[in-house]
Design a protein around this motif. Structure first.
Motif, PDB file in Angstrom:
ATOM      1  N   PRO A  75     -20.464  23.667  -3.505  1.00 18.97           N
ATOM      2  CA  PRO A  75     -21.305  24.826  -3.834  1.00 18.97           C
ATOM      3  C   PRO A  75     -20.987  25.389  -5.214  1.00 18.97           C
ATOM      4  CG  PRO A  75     -19.689  25.409  -2.163  1.00 18.97           C
ATOM      5  CD  PRO A  75     -19.539  23.946  -2.412  1.00 18.97           C
ATOM      6  N   TYR A  76     -22.017  25.841  -5.893  1.00 17.15           N
ATOM      7  CA  TYR A  76     -21.845  26.416  -7.230  1.00 17.15           C
ATOM      8  C   TYR A  76     -21.086  27.739  -7.201  1.00 17.15           C
ATOM      9  CZ  TYR A  76     -25.389  23.080  -8.878  1.00 17.15           C
ATOM     10  OH  TYR A  76     -26.097  21.951  -9.200  1.00 17.15           O
ATOM     11  N   HIS A  77     -21.147  28.463  -6.076  1.00 18.12           N
ATOM     12  CA  HIS A  77     -20.497  29.779  -6.008  1.00 18.12           C
ATOM     13  C   HIS A  77     -18.975  29.682  -5.878  1.00 18.12           C
ATOM     14  CE1 HIS A  77     -19.792  29.551  -1.668  1.00 18.12           C
ATOM     15  NE2 HIS A  77     -21.027  29.081  -1.557  1.00 18.12           N
ATOM     16  N   SER A  78     -18.455  28.475  -5.717  1.00 18.03           N
ATOM     17  CA  SER A  78     -17.002  28.257  -5.663  1.00 18.03           C
ATOM     18  C   SER A  78     -16.584  27.437  -6.880  1.00 18.03           C
ATOM     19  CB  SER A  78     -16.637  27.462  -4.404  1.00 18.03           C
ATOM     20  OG  SER A  78     -17.006  28.175  -3.254  1.00 18.03           O
ATOM     21  N   PRO A  79     -15.322  27.545  -7.287  1.00 19.70           N
ATOM     22  CA  PRO A  79     -14.873  26.708  -8.407  1.00 19.70           C
ATOM     23  C   PRO A  79     -15.012  25.227  -8.053  1.00 19.70           C
ATOM     24  CG  PRO A  79     -13.229  28.379  -7.877  1.00 19.70           C
ATOM     25  CD  PRO A  79     -14.267  28.429  -6.798  1.00 19.70           C
ATOM     26  N   MET A  80     -15.439  24.424  -9.014  1.00 17.54           N
ATOM     27  CA  MET A  80     -15.544  22.987  -8.790  1.00 17.54           C
ATOM     28  C   MET A  80     -14.142  22.424  -8.580  1.00 17.54           C
ATOM     29  SD  MET A  80     -18.413  21.316  -8.662  1.00 17.54           S
ATOM     30  CE  MET A  80     -19.418  22.661  -8.064  1.00 17.54           C
TER      31      MET A  80
END
Length: 116
Positions: A87-92
């Motif tokens: 998910p984009y809302h978490s750090p990659m």
């Protein structure tokens, strides 16, 4: 691959570039960067890794073996036997992406040795 990345909003481009750079940092010289199935793809003795931008996540496709061997590490993420959603809302998870990519490199190089 650059053209694909340029088609996304700036924030998504930044993520795609980070992921591409993480993969590049661990693959051996001679690994091909291309597009396959409409996705950025790294090839080394066959497909190594695919990744793609979606609305809310980055799709990461390290083949079923790349997922099976990292089940515990990938447990927090949604996925299937051949795909993971970051998910984009978490750090990659760039370090995890590198580890999985290295696993796939070793797997493909071993496959090449068996075939020669």
């Amino acid at each position: 691959m650059d053209e694909y990345i340029k088609t996304f909003p700036e924030a998504t481009q930044k993520i795609l570039i980070e992921v591409r750079d993480a993969i590049r940092s661990v693959v051996p010289e001679g690994t091909e960067e291309t597009m396959s199935y409409g996705m950025p793809t790294f090839k080394l003795n066959g497909n190594l890794i695919h990744f793609a931008a979606w609305n809310n996540h980055l799709g990461f496709y390290p083949t079923p073996s790349g997922i099976k061997n990292f089940v515990q590490e990938l447990a927090p993420y949604e996925g299937s036997k051949g795909a993971i959603k970051f998910p984009y809302h978490s750090p990659m998870p760039l370090e995890l992406i590198k580890e999985i990519t290295l696993f796939r490199v070793q797997e493909n190089l071993a496959k090449k040795k068996k075939g020669s």
